[in-house]
Design an enzyme around this catalytic site. Structure first.
Site, short mmCIF file in Angstrom:
data_model
loop_
_atom_site.label_atom_id
_atom_site.label_comp_id
_atom_site.label_asym_id
_atom_site.label_seq_id
_atom_site.Cartn_x
_atom_site.Cartn_y
_atom_site.Cartn_z
N PHE A 195 0.77 -1.29 -0.01
CA PHE A 195 0.04 0.06 -0.18
C PHE A 195 0.78 1.19 0.03
O PHE A 195 0.52 2.19 -0.58
CB PHE A 195 -0.93 0.01 1.29
CG PHE A 195 -1.96 -1.04 1.58
CD1 PHE A 195 -2.12 -2.01 0.17
CD2 PHE A 195 -2.55 -1.20 2.44
CE1 PHE A 195 -2.94 -2.90 0.42
CE2 PHE A 195 -3.45 -1.93 2.73
CZ PHE A 195 -3.93 -3.19 1.78
N SER B 166 -7.80 -1.85 9.52
CA SER B 166 -7.87 -2.92 8.85
C SER B 166 -9.56 -3.43 9.30
O SER B 166 -10.06 -3.12 10.29
CB SER B 166 -7.14 -4.16 9.39
OG SER B 166 -7.66 -5.43 8.97
N GLU C 35 2.91 -7.79 0.36
CA GLU C 35 3.75 -8.85 0.74
C GLU C 35 3.31 -9.18 2.34
O GLU C 35 3.72 -9.88 2.95
CB GLU C 35 5.12 -8.22 1.19
CG GLU C 35 5.71 -7.92 -0.15
CD GLU C 35 7.31 -7.30 0.15
OE1 GLU C 35 7.73 -6.94 1.56
OE2 GLU C 35 7.89 -6.83 -0.98
N TYR D 277 -3.21 -8.89 16.20
CA TYR D 277 -3.43 -8.43 14.98
C TYR D 277 -4.40 -7.37 14.80
O TYR D 277 -4.54 -6.25 14.96
CB TYR D 277 -3.33 -9.06 13.84
CG TYR D 277 -3.17 -8.21 12.29
CD1 TYR D 277 -2.38 -7.26 12.28
CD2 TYR D 277 -4.34 -8.21 11.72
CE1 TYR D 277 -2.26 -6.48 10.97
CE2 TYR D 277 -4.51 -7.62 10.58
CZ TYR D 277 -3.45 -6.51 10.31
OH TYR D 277 -3.80 -5.73 9.08
N GLY E 36 -9.94 -4.74 3.54
CA GLY E 36 -10.24 -6.05 3.98
C GLY E 36 -9.18 -6.90 3.13
O GLY E 36 -8.06 -6.31 2.91
N ARG F 215 12.00 0.41 6.37
CA ARG F 215 13.48 -0.52 7.02
C ARG F 215 14.44 -0.84 5.84
O ARG F 215 15.60 -0.79 6.05
CB ARG F 215 13.24 -1.67 7.81
CG ARG F 215 12.59 -1.28 9.15
CD ARG F 215 12.07 -2.76 9.90
NE ARG F 215 11.04 -3.06 9.09
CZ ARG F 215 10.47 -4.51 9.44
NH1 ARG F 215 10.79 -5.22 10.29
NH2 ARG F 215 9.66 -5.08 8.30
N GLY G 36 -4.54 -8.53 -2.06
CA GLY G 36 -3.57 -9.11 -2.60
C GLY G 36 -2.44 -8.41 -2.95
O GLY G 36 -2.44 -7.23 -2.71
#
Ligand code: NDP
Ligand code: 8X3
Length: 255
Positions: A18, A140, A190, A153, A184, A38, A187
């Site tokens: 994203f 989320s 990562e 999570y 939601g 990172r 795909g």
């Protein structure tokens, strides 16, 4: 509408998914970008691709002092952040709570909750002083809908949801906006490979024979909320692919 041309947009977790899609979308609108993650090499590649000024920072958002230092040390032309996209985050594991790895829980709390608050706290005073700005947090659907293995999570994303609403409360009387976007199934990123610790086959199975959201779908939502007229605040935007819906409650027999 809010003109993003020449505005300064700070995207955390811009080295993939994203975040990278948001960087490309905002760049297409002429925004200057602060990108962190990172993996500095990924950020440098993105910087080379984009045709706008980019300040890339190799940064772990869990490191509170490093976040503060990075924001304090922003070059003058990047110092007035107009939009902060708090996107850096991850899920680790899908085991039931009684079997989950506490290190995974620590990392999710440290990144999704603490890292997000560090970035927000570092950038917010400037926004309030300028009476202009927008904090866009990536939450989320897991914040609202429990599912087996979602345990810590989902709870971190519930924090993101409520933190965003409380930002709205604290920012009352200012022109600073706060939004949480709650995707939601998505795909292309990562996310699941990270969740399944590099098991790409298991990650791919999740998206098999279905059409999930794409990173660009979410970037479009982020861009849309940021582009709305300055008096409009989208509080919470929940987005699913059409193929995803609710499973309902279940009852265990014989317990
Ligand atoms: P990706 O794994 O593709 O991207 C995650 C990004 O976060 C990477 O750029 C990664 O960069 C960065 N990141 C992770 N940890 C840190 C850290 N400690 N410090 C700085 N950056 C970090 O996943 P998505 O793009 O899918 O996920 C982005 C956000 O969207 C997350 O918050 C996720 O929870 C949320 N989300 C994802 C959904 C999905 O199905 N994909 C659905 C709903 C929400 P690096 O590794 O270089 O540090
Ligand atoms: C990512 C969506 O359903 O995997 O936040 O929790 S889900």
């Amino acid at each position: 509408m809010t003109d993003l041309n020449g505005s300064t947009v700070f995207v955390t977790g811009a080295s993939a998914g994203f975040g990278a899609a948001c960087a490309r979308r905002f760049a297409a609108k002429g925004a200057r970008l602060i990108l962190c993650g990172r993996r500095g090499d990924r950020l440098e590649n993105l910087k080379a691709e984009l045709k706008v000024p980019v300040h890339a920072i190799t940064l772990d958002v869990r490191d509170r002092r490093a976040v503060e230092r990075a924001v304090t040390a922003l070059p003058p032309e990047f110092a007035a952040v107009d939009v902060l996209v708090n996107n850096a985050g991850l899920a680790l594991g899908l085991e039931p709570a009684q079997e989950a790895d506490l290190d995974d829980w620590d990392q999710m709390v440290d990144t999704n909750i603490k890292g997000l608050t560090y970035c927000t706290r570092a950038v917010l005073p400037g926004m309030v002083a300028r009476d202009r700005g927008h904090v866009i947090n990536i939450g989320s659907v897991a914040a609202t809908y429990p599912y087996p293995g979602g345990n810590a999570y989902g709870a971190t994303k519930a924090f993101v949801q409520q933190f965003t609403m409380n930002l709205r409360a604290d920012l009352f009387g200012t022109r600073v906006r706060a939004t949480v976007i709650e995707p939601g199934l998505c795909g292309e990123t990562e996310f699941s490979v990270v969740r399944f610790k590099g098991d790409a086959e298991r990650a791919a199975k999740l998206y098999q024979d279905t059409q999930p959201l794409t990173a660009d779908d979410i970037a479009e939502c982020v861009l849309w909320t940021a582009s709305l007229p300055p008096h409009v605040n989208v509080n919470r935007l929940e987005v699913m692919p059409v193929a995803q819906s609710f499973a309902g409650l279940k009852v265990a027999r014989g317990t």
